[in-house]
Design a protein around this motif. Structure first.
Motif, PDB file in Angstrom:
ATOM      1  N   GLY A   1     -28.188 -43.768  44.378  1.00 31.60           N
ATOM      2  CA  GLY A   1     -27.142 -45.201  44.707  1.00 31.60           C
ATOM      3  C   GLY A   1     -25.750 -44.318  43.835  1.00 31.60           C
ATOM      4  N   HIS A   2     -25.420 -42.719  43.881  1.00 23.02           N
ATOM      5  CA  HIS A   2     -24.457 -42.745  43.481  1.00 23.02           C
ATOM      6  C   HIS A   2     -23.952 -42.103  44.480  1.00 23.02           C
ATOM      7  CE1 HIS A   2     -26.196 -40.939  39.529  1.00 23.02           C
ATOM      8  NE2 HIS A   2     -27.024 -41.931  39.759  1.00 23.02           N
ATOM      9  N   GLY A   3     -21.542 -42.310  44.647  1.00 21.14           N
ATOM     10  CA  GLY A   3     -21.265 -42.157  45.372  1.00 21.14           C
ATOM     11  C   GLY A   3     -19.571 -41.964  44.485  1.00 21.14           C
ATOM     12  N   GLU A   4     -18.382 -42.221  45.003  1.00 20.50           N
ATOM     13  CA  GLU A   4     -17.234 -42.868  45.001  1.00 20.50           C
ATOM     14  C   GLU A   4     -17.246 -43.807  44.861  1.00 20.50           C
ATOM     15  OE1 GLU A   4     -12.493 -41.662  46.621  1.00 20.50           O
ATOM     16  OE2 GLU A   4     -13.955 -41.957  47.634  1.00 20.50           O
ATOM     17  N   ILE A   5     -16.694 -44.433  43.979  1.00 18.51           N
ATOM     18  CA  ILE A   5     -15.938 -45.267  43.428  1.00 18.51           C
ATOM     19  C   ILE A   5     -15.104 -45.976  44.177  1.00 18.51           C
ATOM     20  CG2 ILE A   5     -15.613 -47.176  40.931  1.00 18.51           C
ATOM     21  CD1 ILE A   5     -16.648 -44.849  39.639  1.00 18.51           C
ATOM     22  N   CYS A   6     -14.776 -46.959  44.976  1.00 17.09           N
ATOM     23  CA  CYS A   6     -13.691 -48.101  45.386  1.00 17.09           C
ATOM     24  C   CYS A   6     -13.179 -49.121  44.845  1.00 17.09           C
ATOM     25  CB  CYS A   6     -14.576 -47.685  46.515  1.00 17.09           C
ATOM     26  SG  CYS A   6     -14.620 -46.461  47.993  1.00 17.09           S
ATOM     27  N   LEU A   7     -12.351 -49.486  44.610  1.00 21.12           N
ATOM     28  CA  LEU A   7     -12.021 -50.693  44.088  1.00 21.12           C
ATOM     29  C   LEU A   7     -11.068 -51.495  44.865  1.00 21.12           C
ATOM     30  CD1 LEU A   7     -11.372 -49.253  40.252  1.00 21.12           C
ATOM     31  CD2 LEU A   7     -13.739 -50.582  40.920  1.00 21.12           C
ATOM     32  N   ARG A   8     -11.336 -53.664  44.815  1.00 19.52           N
ATOM     33  CA  ARG A   8     -10.273 -53.623  45.636  1.00 19.52           C
ATOM     34  C   ARG A   8      -9.968 -54.643  44.645  1.00 19.52           C
ATOM     35  NH1 ARG A   8     -11.698 -56.445  51.393  1.00 19.52           N
ATOM     36  NH2 ARG A   8     -13.517 -56.665  50.411  1.00 19.52           N
ATOM     37  N   SER A   9      -8.765 -55.475  44.418  1.00 19.50           N
ATOM     38  CA  SER A   9      -8.412 -57.070  43.595  1.00 19.50           C
ATOM     39  C   SER A   9      -6.419 -56.462  43.891  1.00 19.50           C
ATOM     40  CB  SER A   9      -8.429 -56.318  42.502  1.00 19.50           C
ATOM     41  OG  SER A   9      -7.450 -55.549  41.762  1.00 19.50           O
ATOM     42  N   ARG A  10      -6.184 -57.759  43.845  1.00 23.24           N
ATOM     43  CA  ARG A  10      -4.758 -57.829  43.492  1.00 23.24           C
ATOM     44  C   ARG A  10      -3.914 -57.411  43.062  1.00 23.24           C
ATOM     45  NH1 ARG A  10      -3.493 -64.465  43.048  1.00 23.24           N
ATOM     46  NH2 ARG A  10      -1.659 -64.355  42.228  1.00 23.24           N
ATOM     47  N   SER A  11      -4.534 -56.239  42.407  1.00 20.92           N
ATOM     48  CA  SER A  11      -3.604 -55.706  41.114  1.00 20.92           C
ATOM     49  C   SER A  11      -3.550 -54.312  42.074  1.00 20.92           C
ATOM     50  CB  SER A  11      -4.456 -55.467  39.942  1.00 20.92           C
ATOM     51  OG  SER A  11      -4.350 -56.260  39.046  1.00 20.92           O
ATOM     52  N   THR A  12      -4.429 -54.390  42.780  1.00 18.95           N
ATOM     53  CA  THR A  12      -4.509 -52.455  43.555  1.00 18.95           C
ATOM     54  C   THR A  12      -2.829 -51.761  44.456  1.00 18.95           C
ATOM     55  OG1 THR A  12      -6.555 -53.222  44.526  1.00 18.95           O
ATOM     56  CG2 THR A  12      -5.017 -51.049  45.574  1.00 18.95           C
TER      57      THR A  12
ATOM     58  N   GLU B   1      -4.835 -42.008  52.724  1.00 19.54           N
ATOM     59  CA  GLU B   1      -5.689 -40.895  52.210  1.00 19.54           C
ATOM     60  C   GLU B   1      -6.805 -41.481  51.156  1.00 19.54           C
ATOM     61  OE1 GLU B   1      -5.001 -37.710  50.241  1.00 19.54           O
ATOM     62  OE2 GLU B   1      -3.809 -36.636  52.575  1.00 19.54           O
ATOM     63  N   VAL B   2      -6.100 -42.245  50.305  1.00 17.85           N
ATOM     64  CA  VAL B   2      -6.703 -43.348  49.266  1.00 17.85           C
ATOM     65  C   VAL B   2      -6.920 -44.961  49.425  1.00 17.85           C
ATOM     66  CG1 VAL B   2      -6.570 -41.557  47.323  1.00 17.85           C
ATOM     67  CG2 VAL B   2      -4.731 -42.925  47.814  1.00 17.85           C
ATOM     68  N   LEU B   3      -6.108 -45.312  49.821  1.00 13.45           N
ATOM     69  CA  LEU B   3      -5.818 -46.885  49.966  1.00 13.45           C
ATOM     70  C   LEU B   3      -5.797 -46.934  51.838  1.00 13.45           C
ATOM     71  CD1 LEU B   3      -5.309 -49.278  48.699  1.00 13.45           C
ATOM     72  CD2 LEU B   3      -2.750 -49.117  49.339  1.00 13.45           C
ATOM     73  N   LYS B   4      -6.957 -48.354  51.807  1.00 11.85           N
ATOM     74  CA  LYS B   4      -7.304 -48.620  53.464  1.00 11.85           C
ATOM     75  C   LYS B   4      -6.675 -49.819  53.406  1.00 11.85           C
ATOM     76  CE  LYS B   4      -9.593 -44.654  52.754  1.00 11.85           C
ATOM     77  NZ  LYS B   4      -8.067 -43.332  54.170  1.00 11.85           N
ATOM     78  N   GLU B   5      -6.401 -50.053  54.821  1.00  5.58           N
ATOM     79  CA  GLU B   5      -5.716 -51.615  55.040  1.00  5.58           C
ATOM     80  C   GLU B   5      -6.676 -52.538  54.381  1.00  5.58           C
ATOM     81  OE1 GLU B   5      -2.659 -53.927  56.357  1.00  5.58           O
ATOM     82  OE2 GLU B   5      -3.003 -52.301  56.181  1.00  5.58           O
ATOM     83  N   ASP B   6      -7.737 -51.974  54.284  1.00  4.70           N
ATOM     84  CA  ASP B   6      -8.824 -53.443  54.321  1.00  4.70           C
ATOM     85  C   ASP B   6      -9.054 -53.553  52.861  1.00  4.70           C
ATOM     86  OD1 ASP B   6      -9.929 -51.602  52.906  1.00  4.70           O
ATOM     87  OD2 ASP B   6     -11.897 -51.468  53.919  1.00  4.70           O
ATOM     88  N   GLY B   7      -8.491 -53.600  51.526  1.00  3.44           N
ATOM     89  CA  GLY B   7      -7.809 -53.210  50.299  1.00  3.44           C
ATOM     90  C   GLY B   7      -8.363 -52.148  49.528  1.00  3.44           C
ATOM     91  N   TRP B   8      -9.496 -51.757  50.068  1.00  4.37           N
ATOM     92  CA  TRP B   8     -10.301 -50.408  48.913  1.00  4.37           C
ATOM     93  C   TRP B   8      -9.632 -49.407  48.490  1.00  4.37           C
ATOM     94  CZ3 TRP B   8     -14.195 -52.411  46.874  1.00  4.37           C
ATOM     95  CH2 TRP B   8     -14.896 -53.597  46.969  1.00  4.37           C
ATOM     96  N   PHE B   9      -9.120 -49.064  47.435  1.00  2.00           N
ATOM     97  CA  PHE B   9      -9.064 -47.769  47.037  1.00  2.00           C
ATOM     98  C   PHE B   9     -10.105 -46.819  46.601  1.00  2.00           C
ATOM     99  CE2 PHE B   9      -7.028 -45.734  43.303  1.00  2.00           C
ATOM    100  CZ  PHE B   9      -6.852 -44.391  43.780  1.00  2.00           C
ATOM    101  N   HIS B  10      -9.817 -45.983  47.271  1.00  2.00           N
ATOM    102  CA  HIS B  10     -10.936 -44.626  47.218  1.00  2.00           C
ATOM    103  C   HIS B  10     -10.567 -44.029  45.444  1.00  2.00           C
ATOM    104  CE1 HIS B  10     -13.235 -44.967  50.449  1.00  2.00           C
ATOM    105  NE2 HIS B  10     -12.655 -46.270  50.426  1.00  2.00           N
ATOM    106  N   THR B  11     -11.179 -44.533  43.789  1.00  2.00           N
ATOM    107  CA  THR B  11     -10.752 -43.720  42.883  1.00  2.00           C
ATOM    108  C   THR B  11     -10.671 -42.054  42.541  1.00  2.00           C
ATOM    109  OG1 THR B  11     -12.932 -44.073  42.025  1.00  2.00           O
ATOM    110  CG2 THR B  11     -11.354 -46.009  41.977  1.00  2.00           C
ATOM    111  N   GLY B  12     -11.249 -42.110  43.908  1.00  2.00           N
ATOM    112  CA  GLY B  12     -12.369 -39.854  43.555  1.00  2.00           C
ATOM    113  C   GLY B  12     -12.621 -39.952  42.060  1.00  2.00           C
ATOM    114  N   ASP B  13     -12.818 -41.150  41.566  1.00  2.00           N
ATOM    115  CA  ASP B  13     -14.520 -40.693  40.834  1.00  2.00           C
ATOM    116  C   ASP B  13     -15.456 -40.869  41.159  1.00  2.00           C
ATOM    117  OD1 ASP B  13     -12.669 -40.439  38.942  1.00  2.00           O
ATOM    118  OD2 ASP B  13     -11.941 -42.356  38.054  1.00  2.00           O
ATOM    119  N   LEU B  14     -16.620 -40.317  41.084  1.00  2.00           N
ATOM    120  CA  LEU B  14     -18.194 -40.535  40.805  1.00  2.00           C
ATOM    121  C   LEU B  14     -19.017 -41.573  39.804  1.00  2.00           C
ATOM    122  CD1 LEU B  14     -18.769 -36.662  42.233  1.00  2.00           C
ATOM    123  CD2 LEU B  14     -18.737 -38.587  43.700  1.00  2.00           C
TER     124      LEU B  14
END
Length: 679
Positions: free
Chosen positions: A458-469, A482-495
């Motif tokens: 269950g370990h992988g890259e942490i992605c976050l989404r909110s109105r604060s993005t 590279e990090v922000l997708k149109e569906d709102g998910w930000f790819h943090t680069g953190d595991l």
């Protein structure tokens, strides 16, 4: 869960029409992800709207308290009410228009925290500008990069030293119309040469109704979904990128944090502003949460991070506190030193009180009378630090060790660890469970977490989404994609991973993973903390082993720091002295321990030959072997180490402005040392 909506502009006049959730231009608004319930359903506002409402609501309360002369311990202090705050912001906005601030361009502030920082920020936002901070420690080249990238038409600087940096590069900045200096002494060209001003001269001007009308017109055009604040990344792997946060993003983050700690958050808090205001945490914690709740801010002096912070705490007696882990580590070091120098009885009493308090908080089964007695002892520490009124303490911005959290919990000052990034508008996750020292806690209301491409555990890259993005990186279309997708998910680069209780645990950074020659992916922070836990004399540890057959580690011994320059001194820290005394050595200087010159400032750090006593080498080697017994795999065991000739610091380049290790810089700087390890 959020319900996306692209029709907000029809309902709220402060939201401008937009076609995308992503933007990399100051002139292009974005669509907002407004939900139908919870925090994500809060009606969007522009920051000027929020500012005026807050000031009106708290008009008579104190907003700022600052020393008239920060260098004089007996100086008088000035208090500014919210009503005065609002008037000063309006005057500043008129000043900025007067000197040439253009709509949708930036006002950059190159200064240590002070009331004028906030006047410039909210003045710029009311005038439909954008605000960006510049670290006071920045070089002229870095200053030029921020001013150029942010499209600054006005720059506010602290003093003559900061003015010199801007003056050196101003000819390369055709958009920059005005540079305003806050504090003297002033060079002769200030106030006489076109484009250079004294703050006090401009602040004293009386402006006509035509300029006031222009300000009102500008403010009426501000959109909640337009860029308000630029936060520059640390730039550890290249030139800093400018994170674009819209008005709605900034306000949403302040409000979701408020909601998440509403049971302990109170009206009219007292806090101390000392973290650089170009850091997202300081912006949210000092600037926006404080406004919403009518809090009073005391301003620390510019040497706060070098040891004077407690003096301001004693004056302010804050009720809440945010600090990066290094701030709390410095407090811990100071408290340990005081305890070591106290009487046997006092030391024993404190150790007993800490054991009782830690057990009480972790197990919730401690004896109430014992805890009450222990609190009488630990309260002495709070009083000595000026934190006896401090009800809650948040830490974040860098990895927080379990040992640090345990230490402050044992003093009845538990730390709430928060996790977030500039790119997600600030904090996204907080740990309110004092007994859980391993995780970052749960997501704030309105924030979603997803683990991207998880492995079998269950370990992988942490992605976050909110109105604060964030909206995107300014003028960086490809890096944004590279990090922000149109569906709102930000790819943090953190595991990391989310446990069965919904808590987020972070295990490392994708870009900072050490990948051995055998293909093992090693999260360095975990291994570094294991080694540091065994060596109280070590200040910094940096894991090495990329494309190598085994891991090694670079270590620095704790020394005192020069309070004026921030440079590491040759004088050993008390923790190091105690550790050496247990080995039978009576050293007081690092140069004695390492057999190197006392002054290494003129030497190439990487080529200084460190030659400690064999007994010291053997003790460090034994400590590393003990740490290896807790390694998660054989591949994560450290085989060799090297002691470096001085501690890490900002002036020597190993630490960034927020005191995080600049891993790439350190690896390049000490490449020769690393090669010697692997010979």
């Amino acid at each position: 869960m959020m319900s996306e909506s692209s029709d907000v502009s029809n309902a709220v006049s402060s939201v401008k029409p937009a076609t995308s959730y992503i933007s990399t231009l100051l002139t292009e608004p974005i669509k907002l992800r407004v939900g139908k319930q919870g925090a994500s359903a809060i009606e969007p506002q522009s920051i000027p709207q929020f500012f005026h409402e807050s000031c009106a609501r708290h008009a008579e309360k104190p907003a700022f308290v600052y020393a008239n002369d920060p260098k004089d311990p007996n100086t008088a202090w000035t208090t500014i009410s919210y009503q005065q705050y609002q008037r000063n912001v309006k005057q500043t906005a008129l000043m900025l228009l007067h000197v040439g601030l253009q709509p949708r361009t930036s006002v950059c502030v190159l200064a240590f925290n002070c009331p004028e920082w906030f006047y410039a920020e909210f003045g710029a936002l009311c005038a439909n500008g954008v605000v960006s901070g510049i670290y006071p420690s920045s070089s002229p080249e870095s200053v030029e990069h921020v001013l150029a990238t942010s499209q600054a038409t006005v720059c506010v600087v602290d003093d003559a030293a900061q003015m010199a940096k801007v003056r050196q590069v101003k000819d390369n900045l055709p958009l920059l119309r005005a540079v305003i200096q806050l504090h003297g002494p002033f060079e002769d060209f200030i106030g006489t040469e076109e484009g250079y001003y004294r703050w006090e001269d401009l602040f004293a001007l009386k402006f006509d109704s035509a300029l006031s009308d222009e300000l009102a017109r500008r403010e009426s055009t501000v959109g909640a979904n337009e860029c308000a604040v630029l936060i520059f990344t640390s730039g550890t792997t290249g030139l800093p990128k400018a994170v674009m946060l819209c008005h709605d993003s900034v306000l949403m983050n302040a409000k979701i944090i408020d909601t998440g700690i509403s049971d302990i958050r109170k009206e009219a808090e007292v806090t101390v502003s000392y973290l650089p205001l170009n850091h997202i945490a300081a912006q949210i914690f000092d600037g926006y949460m404080g406004l919403d709740n009518g809090s009073c801010i005391y301003f620390a002096d510019r040497d706060a991070m070098k040891g004077t912070l407690v003096k301001t705490f004693l004056k302010a007696r804050p009720t809440c506190l945010f600090g990066v882990p290094r701030v709390f580590e410095k407090m811990q070091e100071r408290l340990k030193q005081v305890t070591a120098n106290s009487s046997t009885f006092s030391r024993s009493a404190m150790e007993w009180a800490r054991r009782v308090t830690l057990a009480y908080h972790q197990n919730k089964t401690g004896h109430p009378l014992k805890f009450w007695l222990a609190s009488k002892i630990t309260n002495q520490v709070k009083v000595a630090l000026g934190l006896d009124r401090c009800r809650w303490r948040i830490t974040g911005g860098a990895p927080v060790s379990t040992e640090l959290k345990e230490f402050f919990t044992s003093l009845d000052m538990p730390l709430f660890e928060a996790y977030g990034l500039s790119e997600v508008g600030g904090a996204a996750v907080i740990n309110r469970d004092i007994g859980n020292l391993k995780s970052c806690g749960k997501a704030f209301d309105g924030v979603e977490i997803k683990i991207n491409e998880p492995n079998e555990d269950g370990h992988g890259e942490i992605c976050l989404r909110s109105r604060s993005t964030m909206m995107g990186y300014l003028n960086e279309v490809e890096k944004t994609a590279e990090v922000l997708k149109e569906d709102g998910w930000f790819h943090t680069g953190d595991l990391g991973y989310v446990d069965e209780d919904g808590n987020l645990l972070i295990t490392g950074r994708i870009k900072e993973l050490v990948i051995t020659a055998g293909g093992e992916n090693i999260p360095p922070v975990h291994v570094e903390n294991l080694v540091k836990a065994e060596l109280p004399c070590v200040s910094n540890a940096l894991l090495v082993g990329d494309h190598r057959k085994y891991l090694s580690i670079l270590l620095t011994l704790k020394t005192d720091m020069d309070p004026h320059t921030g440079l590491p001194l040759d004088t050993l820290h008390s923790d190091t002295i105690s550790w050496l005394q247990n080995l039978g050595f009576k050293y007081s200087l690092l140069s004695e321990v390492l057999n190197i010159p006392a002054d290494v400032s003129a030497l190439d750090d990487a080529n200084i030959l460190v030659q400690p006593d064999a007994k010291i080498v053997a003790e460090i080697d034994a400590a590393i072997k003990r740490a290896n017994t807790r390694a998660l795999s054989n591949a994560q065991k450290v085989q060799k180490f090297a002691l470096l000739p001085h501690d890490f610091s900002i002036p020597t380049g190993e630490l960034g402005p927020t005191l995080k290790s600049r891993r790439k810089v350190i690896l390049e700087k000490y490449a020769t040392v690393i090669e010697r390890i692997y010979k």
